[in-house]
Enzyme design. Sequence first.
Site, PDB file in Angstrom:
ATOM      1  N   ILE A   4      -0.599   6.098  10.166  1.00 14.48           N
ATOM      2  CA  ILE A   4      -1.184   5.638   8.907  1.00 14.48           C
ATOM      3  C   ILE A   4      -1.976   6.787   8.287  1.00 14.48           C
ATOM      4  O   ILE A   4      -2.711   7.500   8.979  1.00 14.48           O
ATOM      5  CB  ILE A   4      -2.069   4.397   9.146  1.00 14.48           C
ATOM      6  CG1 ILE A   4      -1.145   3.215   9.479  1.00 14.48           C
ATOM      7  CG2 ILE A   4      -2.941   4.099   7.927  1.00 14.48           C
ATOM      8  CD1 ILE A   4      -1.848   1.924   9.735  1.00 14.48           C
ATOM      9  N   HIS A  30      10.378   4.678   1.913  1.00 13.64           N
ATOM     10  CA  HIS A  30      10.387   3.470   2.735  1.00 13.64           C
ATOM     11  C   HIS A  30      11.775   2.833   2.638  1.00 13.64           C
ATOM     12  O   HIS A  30      12.306   2.696   1.537  1.00 13.64           O
ATOM     13  CB  HIS A  30       9.316   2.508   2.216  1.00 13.64           C
ATOM     14  CG  HIS A  30       9.237   1.241   2.991  1.00 13.64           C
ATOM     15  ND1 HIS A  30       8.675   1.179   4.248  1.00 13.64           N
ATOM     16  CD2 HIS A  30       9.690  -0.011   2.714  1.00 13.64           C
ATOM     17  CE1 HIS A  30       8.767  -0.058   4.701  1.00 13.64           C
ATOM     18  NE2 HIS A  30       9.371  -0.796   3.794  1.00 13.64           N
ATOM     19  N   ASP A  69       2.409   0.982   2.539  1.00 12.11           N
ATOM     20  CA  ASP A  69       3.589   0.822   1.666  1.00 12.11           C
ATOM     21  C   ASP A  69       3.269   0.068   0.376  1.00 12.11           C
ATOM     22  O   ASP A  69       4.096  -0.701  -0.129  1.00 12.11           O
ATOM     23  CB  ASP A  69       4.728   0.102   2.434  1.00 12.11           C
ATOM     24  CG  ASP A  69       5.131   0.849   3.682  1.00 12.11           C
ATOM     25  OD1 ASP A  69       5.128   2.086   3.664  1.00 12.11           O
ATOM     26  OD2 ASP A  69       5.448   0.192   4.697  1.00 12.11           O
TER      27      ASP A  69
HETATM   28  C1  GRF Z   1      13.655   6.677   7.119  1.00 11.87           C
HETATM   29  O1  GRF Z   1      14.410   5.496   7.124  1.00 11.87           O
HETATM   30  C2  GRF Z   1      12.469   6.552   6.218  1.00 11.87           C
HETATM   31  O2  GRF Z   1      12.701   5.720   5.124  1.00 11.87           O
HETATM   32  C3  GRF Z   1      11.439   5.928   7.115  1.00 11.87           C
HETATM   33  O3  GRF Z   1      11.646   6.522   8.359  1.00 11.87           O
HETATM   34  C4  GRF Z   1      13.008   6.932   8.476  1.00 11.87           C
HETATM   35  C5  GRF Z   1      12.993   8.390   8.830  1.00 11.87           C
HETATM   36  O4  GRF Z   1      14.258   8.855   9.121  1.00 11.87           O
HETATM   37  N1  GRF Z   1      10.116   6.107   6.565  1.00 11.87           N
HETATM   38  P1  GRF Z   1      14.503  10.410   9.337  1.00 11.87           P
HETATM   39  O5  GRF Z   1      13.564  10.864  10.437  1.00 11.87           O
HETATM   40  O6  GRF Z   1      14.227  11.113   8.044  1.00 11.87           O
HETATM   41  O7  GRF Z   1      15.933  10.528   9.760  1.00 11.87           O
END
Ligand code: GRF
Length: 210
Positions: free
Chosen positions: A94, A111, A147
């Site tokens: 966080i 997100h 978020d």
């Molecule tokens: C993604 O789905 C992003 O939206 C979320 O965490 C995941 C990270 O994936 N916050 P990566 O490490 O970029 O492959």
Amino acid sequence: MKKLRLGVLASGGGTNLQSLIDCCAKNSLAAEIAIVICNNPDAGALARAEKAGIKTCCINHRDFAERAAFDRKVVQRLQESGVGLVVLAGFMRIVGPIFLEAFPQRIINIHPALLPAFPGLHVQQQAIDYGARFSGCTVHFVDVGVDTGPIILQAVVPVLDGDSADDLAARILIEEHRLYPQAIQLFAEGRLQLEGRRVRILPLGSGPTS
Ligand code: GRF
């Protein structure tokens, strides 16, 4: 013109980081990644950054007795690297007031759901369990909530019958890899104007840095 310097914070595999590395390399993103900081020593993101010759730093939150001390350390490294925009790319911590005060309206997150639906964790499974027909991803400014910050861009994908959480996550990730560089490019061009909760996207050429 001086390029926007990005500080990317990641905890996991780093596919979003990779898309930013690739876009910077082919100049479709007018920014440079100044530093990649991970809280997890095993993060795939660290290896991706090292391979691309980007400065990395692992700051393990487990080495800190309290969250504020960890936050201060990360902020210090970002500031030392002259970062103009903090990019959360799968950062599983966080982001508290110490970050927000150091980088006001200069921290963004991606997100894997269409906010304000499904904030938090395991959101692909939540979208499936809820019976949503569509989900997607959201790039937003980070504020004090989880978020909850002002939305910059969103992309929609269908939720298909029989989808597993992994199926849906993979479909969403394709859009994430397209959307995040696009949002950062808008920021770099000075085209994101905050009006309360709303983010106005200014026409090309009207931003202060255009
Ligand atoms: C993604 O789905 C992003 O939206 C979320 O965490 C995941 C990270 O994936 N916050 P990566 O490490 O970029 O492959």
